[in-house]
Design a protein around this motif. Structure first.
Motif, PDB file in Angstrom:
ATOM      1  N   HIS A 113      -7.087  -4.970  75.482  1.00 28.96           N
ATOM      2  CA  HIS A 113      -6.874  -3.871  76.531  1.00 28.96           C
ATOM      3  C   HIS A 113      -6.216  -3.998  77.707  1.00 28.96           C
ATOM      4  CE1 HIS A 113      -9.459  -0.448  77.415  1.00 28.96           C
ATOM      5  NE2 HIS A 113      -9.451  -0.705  78.771  1.00 28.96           N
ATOM      6  N   PHE A 114      -5.518  -3.015  77.823  1.00 23.32           N
ATOM      7  CA  PHE A 114      -4.502  -2.885  78.852  1.00 23.32           C
ATOM      8  C   PHE A 114      -4.988  -2.055  79.904  1.00 23.32           C
ATOM      9  CE2 PHE A 114      -1.826  -3.458  74.963  1.00 23.32           C
ATOM     10  CZ  PHE A 114      -1.125  -4.585  75.542  1.00 23.32           C
ATOM     11  N   VAL A 115      -5.228  -2.367  81.079  1.00 20.18           N
ATOM     12  CA  VAL A 115      -5.653  -1.688  81.998  1.00 20.18           C
ATOM     13  C   VAL A 115      -4.620  -1.410  83.303  1.00 20.18           C
ATOM     14  CG1 VAL A 115      -7.598  -1.728  83.933  1.00 20.18           C
ATOM     15  CG2 VAL A 115      -8.084  -2.925  81.753  1.00 20.18           C
ATOM     16  N   GLY A 116      -4.692  -0.179  83.726  1.00 21.99           N
ATOM     17  CA  GLY A 116      -3.708   0.330  84.734  1.00 21.99           C
ATOM     18  C   GLY A 116      -2.071   0.026  84.297  1.00 21.99           C
ATOM     19  N   ARG A 117      -1.632  -0.757  85.119  1.00 29.79           N
ATOM     20  CA  ARG A 117       0.173  -0.771  84.882  1.00 29.79           C
ATOM     21  C   ARG A 117       0.079  -1.969  83.938  1.00 29.79           C
ATOM     22  NH1 ARG A 117       3.981   1.721  87.166  1.00 29.79           N
ATOM     23  NH2 ARG A 117       5.020  -0.643  87.179  1.00 29.79           N
ATOM     24  N   SER A 118      -0.734  -2.484  83.615  1.00 29.40           N
ATOM     25  CA  SER A 118      -0.655  -3.931  82.435  1.00 29.40           C
ATOM     26  C   SER A 118      -0.037  -3.244  81.239  1.00 29.40           C
ATOM     27  CB  SER A 118      -1.858  -4.531  82.402  1.00 29.40           C
ATOM     28  OG  SER A 118      -2.876  -3.963  81.552  1.00 29.40           O
ATOM     29  N   ILE A 119       0.131  -1.937  80.947  1.00 28.47           N
ATOM     30  CA  ILE A 119       0.658  -1.329  79.715  1.00 28.47           C
ATOM     31  C   ILE A 119       1.965  -1.737  79.478  1.00 28.47           C
ATOM     32  CG2 ILE A 119       1.078   0.920  80.561  1.00 28.47           C
ATOM     33  CD1 ILE A 119      -0.495   0.496  77.234  1.00 28.47           C
ATOM     34  N   VAL A 120       2.577  -1.937  80.792  1.00 31.47           N
ATOM     35  CA  VAL A 120       4.129  -2.512  80.561  1.00 31.47           C
ATOM     36  C   VAL A 120       4.203  -3.771  79.755  1.00 31.47           C
ATOM     37  CG1 VAL A 120       5.952  -3.237  82.170  1.00 31.47           C
ATOM     38  CG2 VAL A 120       4.298  -1.375  83.032  1.00 31.47           C
ATOM     39  N   PHE A 121       3.144  -4.617  79.821  1.00 35.54           N
ATOM     40  CA  PHE A 121       3.363  -5.966  78.977  1.00 35.54           C
ATOM     41  C   PHE A 121       2.800  -5.933  77.419  1.00 35.54           C
ATOM     42  CE2 PHE A 121       2.423  -6.923  83.597  1.00 35.54           C
ATOM     43  CZ  PHE A 121       3.793  -7.413  83.763  1.00 35.54           C
ATOM     44  N   LYS A 122       3.080  -4.760  76.884  1.00 36.75           N
ATOM     45  CA  LYS A 122       2.916  -4.572  75.472  1.00 36.75           C
ATOM     46  C   LYS A 122       3.286  -5.884  74.589  1.00 36.75           C
ATOM     47  CE  LYS A 122       3.842   0.225  75.564  1.00 36.75           C
ATOM     48  NZ  LYS A 122       5.217   1.000  75.250  1.00 36.75           N
ATOM     49  N   GLU A 123       4.363  -6.436  74.857  1.00 32.53           N
ATOM     50  CA  GLU A 123       4.955  -7.508  74.262  1.00 32.53           C
ATOM     51  C   GLU A 123       3.881  -8.834  74.068  1.00 32.53           C
ATOM     52  OE1 GLU A 123       7.003  -6.803  77.092  1.00 32.53           O
ATOM     53  OE2 GLU A 123       7.283  -5.080  76.091  1.00 32.53           O
ATOM     54  N   ARG A 124       3.526  -8.823  75.523  1.00 32.23           N
ATOM     55  CA  ARG A 124       2.371 -10.024  75.738  1.00 32.23           C
ATOM     56  C   ARG A 124       1.292  -9.704  74.892  1.00 32.23           C
ATOM     57  NH1 ARG A 124       1.533 -11.144  81.997  1.00 32.23           N
ATOM     58  NH2 ARG A 124       3.809 -11.665  82.488  1.00 32.23           N
ATOM     59  N   GLY A 125       0.693  -8.701  74.788  1.00 30.01           N
ATOM     60  CA  GLY A 125      -0.398  -8.443  74.069  1.00 30.01           C
ATOM     61  C   GLY A 125      -0.072  -8.460  72.413  1.00 30.01           C
ATOM     62  N   GLU A 126       0.936  -8.010  71.930  1.00 28.09           N
ATOM     63  CA  GLU A 126       1.302  -8.232  70.572  1.00 28.09           C
ATOM     64  C   GLU A 126       1.338  -9.614  70.189  1.00 28.09           C
ATOM     65  OE1 GLU A 126       4.450  -6.459  67.194  1.00 28.09           O
ATOM     66  OE2 GLU A 126       4.566  -5.846  69.326  1.00 28.09           O
ATOM     67  N   ILE A 127       1.975 -10.419  71.061  1.00 30.36           N
ATOM     68  CA  ILE A 127       2.352 -11.943  70.967  1.00 30.36           C
ATOM     69  C   ILE A 127       1.009 -12.627  70.798  1.00 30.36           C
ATOM     70  CG2 ILE A 127       3.075 -13.948  72.115  1.00 30.36           C
ATOM     71  CD1 ILE A 127       5.453 -12.435  73.091  1.00 30.36           C
ATOM     72  N   LEU A 128      -0.007 -12.247  71.843  1.00 33.96           N
ATOM     73  CA  LEU A 128      -1.456 -12.915  71.921  1.00 33.96           C
ATOM     74  C   LEU A 128      -2.036 -12.607  70.481  1.00 33.96           C
ATOM     75  CD1 LEU A 128      -3.234 -14.235  73.935  1.00 33.96           C
ATOM     76  CD2 LEU A 128      -4.234 -11.808  74.303  1.00 33.96           C
ATOM     77  N   LEU A 129      -2.013 -11.372  70.131  1.00 31.93           N
ATOM     78  CA  LEU A 129      -2.785 -11.009  68.801  1.00 31.93           C
ATOM     79  C   LEU A 129      -2.047 -11.897  67.563  1.00 31.93           C
ATOM     80  CD1 LEU A 129      -3.280  -7.170  69.199  1.00 31.93           C
ATOM     81  CD2 LEU A 129      -5.030  -9.115  69.313  1.00 31.93           C
ATOM     82  N   LEU A 130      -0.757 -11.758  67.634  1.00 30.13           N
ATOM     83  CA  LEU A 130      -0.045 -12.524  66.235  1.00 30.13           C
ATOM     84  C   LEU A 130      -0.450 -13.976  66.604  1.00 30.13           C
ATOM     85  CD1 LEU A 130       3.237 -10.829  66.432  1.00 30.13           C
ATOM     86  CD2 LEU A 130       1.405 -10.660  64.808  1.00 30.13           C
ATOM     87  N   LYS A 131      -0.709 -14.566  67.773  1.00 30.22           N
ATOM     88  CA  LYS A 131      -0.907 -15.975  67.840  1.00 30.22           C
ATOM     89  C   LYS A 131      -2.270 -16.146  67.483  1.00 30.22           C
ATOM     90  CE  LYS A 131      -1.787 -19.139  71.602  1.00 30.22           C
ATOM     91  NZ  LYS A 131      -1.749 -19.170  72.998  1.00 30.22           N
ATOM     92  N   PHE A 132      -3.135 -15.133  67.839  1.00 27.49           N
ATOM     93  CA  PHE A 132      -4.571 -15.208  67.477  1.00 27.49           C
ATOM     94  C   PHE A 132      -4.729 -15.131  65.793  1.00 27.49           C
ATOM     95  CE2 PHE A 132      -8.752 -12.997  66.585  1.00 27.49           C
ATOM     96  CZ  PHE A 132      -9.727 -13.877  67.080  1.00 27.49           C
TER      97      PHE A 132
END
Length: 173
Positions: A120-139
């Motif tokens: 879940h991206f809150v506020g300006r953290s949407i800028v780090f989409k790559e981090r979210g994708e990497i985290l989910l792929l790692k999961f």
């Protein structure tokens, strides 16, 4: 409540094909088929109205309805309900939190549940989409021995989803 089958006098066809137990099978006029049913103290039920001529069976209609209800109840009981457990991450989830959620996910998968994990991206953290994708792929990679990926990471609004399903049947306790 409307009856699903036409019974006795409600049958409108001129001729019907008769089937059933203790009955001479063949095509009869509706009146003759009704007489045969009355002689046996049973009902004439139109089973297949779309056939040419319509197919009718001589049976006890109330017993037939009861058995139909019983069958549908059994079918409902055998159906499996799919339960989806959700696991939420933030784009900056730490290793300890990740391991903790991973442990819960393993338990869910062993119980036979599907998992919908999302960042879940809150506020300006949407800028780090790559981090979210990497985290989910790692999961997904950490759970590859227990689960198969049903849907790869996909961004919808402020959430990036990943859906996992268990590989094998749940272990009964």
């Amino acid at each position: 409540m409307e009856e699903p089958y036409k019974v006795n006098e409600k049958i409108t066809a001129r001729e019907v094909r008769l089937v059933g137990d203790n009955v001479e099978q063949g095509v009869f006029s509706t009146r003759d088929a009704q007489k045969i049913a009355n002689e046996q103290n049973l009902d004439l039920v139109e089973i297949s109205p779309t056939a040419n001529p319509p197919v009718c069976r001589i049976i006890d209609y109330s017993k037939f309805k009861y058995e139909q209800k019983k069958k549908t109840r059994e079918m409902k009981a055998k159906q499996q309900k799919v339960v989806i457990k959700e696991i939420r991450f933030g784009p900056n989830t730490d290793d300890h939190d990740f391991e903790f959620k991973l442990k819960h996910a393993k338990g869910f998968l062993e119980s036979g549940y599907k998992i919908k994990s999302y960042v879940h991206f809150v506020g300006r953290s949407i800028v780090f989409k790559e981090r979210g994708e990497i985290l989910l792929l790692k999961f997904a990679q950490a759970l590859e021995d227990l689960a198969k990926v049903e849907q790869l990471p996909k961004l919808e609004g402020k959430r990036m989803f990943l859906i996992l399903a268990p590989k094998n049947a749940p272990v009964k306790k």
